[in-house]
Motif scaffolding. Sequence first.
Motif, PDB file in Angstrom:
ATOM      1  N   ASP A 395     -19.693  20.045  54.396  1.00 12.40           N
ATOM      2  CA  ASP A 395     -21.117  20.240  54.531  1.00 12.40           C
ATOM      3  C   ASP A 395     -21.920  19.079  53.754  1.00 12.40           C
ATOM      4  OD1 ASP A 395     -23.736  21.757  55.212  1.00 12.40           O
ATOM      5  OD2 ASP A 395     -22.390  23.528  55.730  1.00 12.40           O
ATOM      6  N   ILE A 396     -23.113  19.453  53.588  1.00 14.58           N
ATOM      7  CA  ILE A 396     -23.777  18.594  52.879  1.00 14.58           C
ATOM      8  C   ILE A 396     -23.840  18.980  51.265  1.00 14.58           C
ATOM      9  CG2 ILE A 396     -26.372  17.309  52.633  1.00 14.58           C
ATOM     10  CD1 ILE A 396     -24.857  16.677  54.788  1.00 14.58           C
ATOM     11  N   GLY A 397     -23.532  18.123  50.473  1.00 10.24           N
ATOM     12  CA  GLY A 397     -23.610  18.504  48.989  1.00 10.24           C
ATOM     13  C   GLY A 397     -22.478  17.645  48.159  1.00 10.24           C
ATOM     14  N   CYS A 398     -22.411  17.821  46.726  1.00 12.74           N
ATOM     15  CA  CYS A 398     -21.377  17.179  45.895  1.00 12.74           C
ATOM     16  C   CYS A 398     -20.068  17.199  46.613  1.00 12.74           C
ATOM     17  CB  CYS A 398     -21.532  17.605  44.640  1.00 12.74           C
ATOM     18  SG  CYS A 398     -22.994  17.347  43.620  1.00 12.74           S
ATOM     19  N   TYR A 399     -19.773  18.351  47.199  1.00 13.17           N
ATOM     20  CA  TYR A 399     -18.269  18.520  47.683  1.00 13.17           C
ATOM     21  C   TYR A 399     -17.874  17.527  48.633  1.00 13.17           C
ATOM     22  CZ  TYR A 399     -21.577  21.807  50.018  1.00 13.17           C
ATOM     23  OH  TYR A 399     -22.694  21.980  50.766  1.00 13.17           O
ATOM     24  N   THR A 400     -18.954  17.068  49.399  1.00 17.32           N
ATOM     25  CA  THR A 400     -18.470  16.199  50.402  1.00 17.32           C
ATOM     26  C   THR A 400     -17.706  14.908  49.719  1.00 17.32           C
ATOM     27  OG1 THR A 400     -20.890  16.375  51.366  1.00 17.32           O
ATOM     28  CG2 THR A 400     -19.481  14.879  52.281  1.00 17.32           C
ATOM     29  N   LEU A 401     -17.784  14.643  48.577  1.00 19.94           N
ATOM     30  CA  LEU A 401     -17.148  13.767  47.974  1.00 19.94           C
ATOM     31  C   LEU A 401     -15.547  14.126  47.833  1.00 19.94           C
ATOM     32  CD1 LEU A 401     -19.511  13.078  44.818  1.00 19.94           C
ATOM     33  CD2 LEU A 401     -19.351  11.783  46.807  1.00 19.94           C
ATOM     34  N   GLY A 402     -15.286  15.278  48.220  1.00 18.46           N
ATOM     35  CA  GLY A 402     -13.942  15.489  48.343  1.00 18.46           C
ATOM     36  C   GLY A 402     -13.317  14.899  49.595  1.00 18.46           C
ATOM     37  N   ILE A 403     -13.846  14.060  50.202  1.00 16.39           N
ATOM     38  CA  ILE A 403     -13.633  13.461  51.424  1.00 16.39           C
ATOM     39  C   ILE A 403     -12.446  12.790  51.265  1.00 16.39           C
ATOM     40  CG2 ILE A 403     -15.212  11.363  51.337  1.00 16.39           C
ATOM     41  CD1 ILE A 403     -15.146  11.679  54.379  1.00 16.39           C
ATOM     42  N   LEU A 404     -12.144  11.760  50.082  1.00 18.53           N
ATOM     43  CA  LEU A 404     -11.277  10.819  49.981  1.00 18.53           C
ATOM     44  C   LEU A 404     -10.164  11.396  49.241  1.00 18.53           C
ATOM     45  CD1 LEU A 404     -13.192   7.785  48.500  1.00 18.53           C
ATOM     46  CD2 LEU A 404     -12.569   8.195  50.876  1.00 18.53           C
ATOM     47  N   PRO A 405      -8.720  10.851  49.620  1.00 17.67           N
ATOM     48  CA  PRO A 405      -7.480  11.178  49.079  1.00 17.67           C
ATOM     49  C   PRO A 405      -7.534  11.165  47.374  1.00 17.67           C
ATOM     50  CG  PRO A 405      -7.188   9.791  50.814  1.00 17.67           C
ATOM     51  CD  PRO A 405      -8.554   9.538  50.645  1.00 17.67           C
ATOM     52  N   PRO A 406      -6.799  11.548  46.691  1.00 19.29           N
ATOM     53  CA  PRO A 406      -5.895  12.652  47.172  1.00 19.29           C
ATOM     54  C   PRO A 406      -6.315  14.259  47.799  1.00 19.29           C
ATOM     55  CG  PRO A 406      -5.923  12.682  44.987  1.00 19.29           C
ATOM     56  CD  PRO A 406      -6.936  11.777  45.104  1.00 19.29           C
ATOM     57  N   LEU A 407      -7.566  14.446  47.189  1.00 16.08           N
ATOM     58  CA  LEU A 407      -8.283  15.904  47.755  1.00 16.08           C
ATOM     59  C   LEU A 407      -8.281  15.819  49.312  1.00 16.08           C
ATOM     60  CD1 LEU A 407     -10.866  16.128  45.121  1.00 16.08           C
ATOM     61  CD2 LEU A 407      -8.709  17.085  45.072  1.00 16.08           C
ATOM     62  N   ALA A 408      -8.813  14.944  50.085  1.00 14.72           N
ATOM     63  CA  ALA A 408      -8.990  14.636  51.425  1.00 14.72           C
ATOM     64  C   ALA A 408      -9.187  16.114  52.061  1.00 14.72           C
ATOM     65  CB  ALA A 408      -7.720  14.297  52.034  1.00 14.72           C
ATOM     66  N   ALA A 409     -10.511  16.587  51.470  1.00 10.52           N
ATOM     67  CA  ALA A 409     -10.783  18.103  52.094  1.00 10.52           C
ATOM     68  C   ALA A 409     -12.242  17.908  52.923  1.00 10.52           C
ATOM     69  CB  ALA A 409     -10.811  18.969  50.838  1.00 10.52           C
ATOM     70  N   ALA A 410     -12.318  16.945  53.656  1.00  7.43           N
ATOM     71  CA  ALA A 410     -13.527  16.977  54.529  1.00  7.43           C
ATOM     72  C   ALA A 410     -12.998  16.298  55.918  1.00  7.43           C
ATOM     73  CB  ALA A 410     -14.468  16.107  54.066  1.00  7.43           C
ATOM     74  N   ASP A 411     -12.857  16.939  57.151  1.00 12.10           N
ATOM     75  CA  ASP A 411     -12.283  16.421  58.520  1.00 12.10           C
ATOM     76  C   ASP A 411     -13.667  16.012  59.069  1.00 12.10           C
ATOM     77  OD1 ASP A 411      -9.579  16.298  57.809  1.00 12.10           O
ATOM     78  OD2 ASP A 411      -9.409  18.525  58.174  1.00 12.10           O
ATOM     79  N   PHE A 412     -14.619  16.953  59.216  1.00 13.63           N
ATOM     80  CA  PHE A 412     -15.786  16.781  59.831  1.00 13.63           C
ATOM     81  C   PHE A 412     -17.077  17.256  59.357  1.00 13.63           C
ATOM     82  CE2 PHE A 412     -13.984  20.346  61.923  1.00 13.63           C
ATOM     83  CZ  PHE A 412     -14.983  21.386  61.928  1.00 13.63           C
ATOM     84  N   LEU A 413     -18.196  16.702  59.714  1.00 10.94           N
ATOM     85  CA  LEU A 413     -19.405  17.143  59.176  1.00 10.94           C
ATOM     86  C   LEU A 413     -20.586  16.776  60.243  1.00 10.94           C
ATOM     87  CD1 LEU A 413     -20.771  16.574  55.470  1.00 10.94           C
ATOM     88  CD2 LEU A 413     -22.135  16.300  57.343  1.00 10.94           C
ATOM     89  N   LEU A 414     -21.342  17.712  60.476  1.00 10.61           N
ATOM     90  CA  LEU A 414     -22.542  17.579  61.148  1.00 10.61           C
ATOM     91  C   LEU A 414     -23.973  17.533  60.445  1.00 10.61           C
ATOM     92  CD1 LEU A 414     -21.712  19.984  64.204  1.00 10.61           C
ATOM     93  CD2 LEU A 414     -21.267  17.465  63.890  1.00 10.61           C
ATOM     94  N   CYS A 415     -24.129  18.601  59.622  1.00 10.07           N
ATOM     95  CA  CYS A 415     -25.425  18.565  59.125  1.00 10.07           C
ATOM     96  C   CYS A 415     -25.549  19.716  58.236  1.00 10.07           C
ATOM     97  CB  CYS A 415     -26.535  18.753  60.077  1.00 10.07           C
ATOM     98  SG  CYS A 415     -26.436  20.353  61.075  1.00 10.07           S
ATOM     99  N   MET A 416     -26.590  19.848  57.585  1.00  7.73           N
ATOM    100  CA  MET A 416     -26.837  20.980  56.391  1.00  7.73           C
ATOM    101  C   MET A 416     -26.438  22.356  57.116  1.00  7.73           C
ATOM    102  SD  MET A 416     -27.894  20.231  53.327  1.00  7.73           S
ATOM    103  CE  MET A 416     -28.996  21.618  52.573  1.00  7.73           C
ATOM    104  N   GLY A 417     -25.628  23.045  56.397  1.00  7.03           N
ATOM    105  CA  GLY A 417     -25.233  24.396  56.925  1.00  7.03           C
ATOM    106  C   GLY A 417     -24.287  24.419  57.923  1.00  7.03           C
ATOM    107  N   SER A 418     -23.919  23.290  58.842  1.00  2.48           N
ATOM    108  CA  SER A 418     -22.970  23.324  60.007  1.00  2.48           C
ATOM    109  C   SER A 418     -21.654  23.601  59.806  1.00  2.48           C
ATOM    110  CB  SER A 418     -23.117  22.069  60.540  1.00  2.48           C
ATOM    111  OG  SER A 418     -22.475  21.016  59.769  1.00  2.48           O
TER     112      SER A 418
END
Length: 613
Positions: A395-418
């Motif tokens: 989702d939209i927020g600081c936690y989107t920064l978890g997208i990159l390895p090694p955390l790699a915890a964002a596979d898809f995102l559409l918009c706020m609250g999605s």
Amino acid sequence: MPHPLLTRDAGARHLLLGNEAIVRGALEAGVDVITCYPGTPSSEVPDTFFRLSPEGDFYFEYSVNEKVALEVAGGATLAGALSLCTMKHVGVNVAADPLMTLTYVGAPGGLVLLSADDPGCHSSQNEQDNRIYARLGGLPCLEPSTAQEAKDMARDALLLSREMGAPALLRTTTRVNHLRGPVTFGARPEKEKPAGFQKNPARFVPVPAFSRPMHVRLLETIEKLRAEAEKSPYNRISGKGEIGVAASGIGRAYLADALAELGLAGKVKLLELGFTHPLPEKLCLKFLKGLSTVLVVEELEPVLENDLRVLAQKRGLNVAIRGKDVLPRNGEFSVGLVADALRTVLKLRKPQRKVCAGTADLPQRAPNLCASCPHRATYFAVKKVFGNDAVYSSDIGCYTLGILPPLAAADFLLCMGSSISAGSGAARAAGQTVVGFIGDSTFFHSGITGLVNAVFNRHDILLVIMDNHTTAMTGHQPNPGVDKTILGDNEAKVDIEAVCRGLGVTRIETVNPLHHKKMTAILEKMKAERGVRVIIAREPCPLHARRVYGAKVTRVAAVSDSCDQCGRCLDELACPAFHKTSSKVEINPLLCGGCMLCLQVCTHIKARKLEGK
């Protein structure tokens, strides 16, 4: 002594951020009510009002999302209050439903919607051009290019809205919001109490029988606004010649510098538009008359370019209108870019540009969560339990920064609250395990409805609500779930766990993600379950904790001499406090926030008390 922005006297001159200038302009208009949902590049507008609010003679609120913000401002203007509603460009999508009807109902007290667009996606998921909303809804649109204009246009848009009884759009772009320039203040008036709501269902209740005449009145209002645009001082013609250049918004600033750079100031005919919708057709025809070619300088979509092309075709003018054939339809402009487009249209030789070479050994810095961010602990535990076997809905927020390895915890995102609703869809479609992540502010923004839907439709999703007690990404603004703000305690806190239970979620756990063993155990348990499960990972953002709670770092992590240099701490945590020298791994005590997650990962890392703490 009151804040300088609150002075009632005219004549003072200050160096202001574009967003601060907008605040001053609204105060000079006598704004009564300000609502918002924070989002870069608009955030400094509501944040400044928030800081001024203890001294100000206005009402301010951080609303839970943009739709609610516009509805609150809409209700206020119906009661006669001069209202301002602020958001970033994608927020207008959320607010579009009330916006499209507000133009029918009108704004008796005056209402301006500030849309801060973001060419170049500096902090956004897209580059949409919200001038198109002005055309879709029938709103007057003003576009500043300097800090002075940001102040003046904010004031004048509010006063115009009140005079015409129609909501207005103040459309800025990132460069205008964040530039800093000299601003001369006008007077700030003494205010009167809003007149209050005057009952008139035929005007204010858009049932079909009333909506039809409302639409007719809106079309009549647009023509009245066009007459205002024709005589607006923000729209002007200058220069001479057979080649013309038309520019709007920040494009006018780039154009002025480019003309000066080429020695062409005063040698081409210019049309500068600051009041850009409705199009001042008579002024535009006066500009087009006698021209062979026109270059249109506007960031993003060819809105003005198409308007002028249609006008020329309707009037049978033989003029070549150019724009997006020589200027890009994406990203921010620059003086060099506009100068090159001018050279192309004027058939001037393009010089060889000297490009400053970057320093070869500059360190590469990937986007990363802050040291001690509790979101890192959440992602680390989730990846330990689920690995690559789950799909991660972000989702939209600081936690989107978890997208990159090694955390790699964002596979898809559409918009706020999605994350909840899109994650539900992904799980339903293919039967895959889905873990969704959402922040506390985003949960209140638009995550709640997705959770209601997941419960009602019996979706299978594990939702992790990352409650860090603030809206961290946009500047630590409060949300309904916070304990405390910079102005004091939140005495009307809304409890996330109670909300989830009220929505029908029966499986909920609340845990501090920095307690790695407990967090992992809860994840293991919920992994084996099905249905809608919620984990509330609750720990304050360390930056927020220091600023608002007064938290201090008294101990930090340090690598002991027994370290075997396995590198697991670097490979799995990616904490920016860690670095590797030629011989060993070290932790920078100035960056370490003392979360002690790493101690739970590696026995060779120990806590060290900071001297003097």
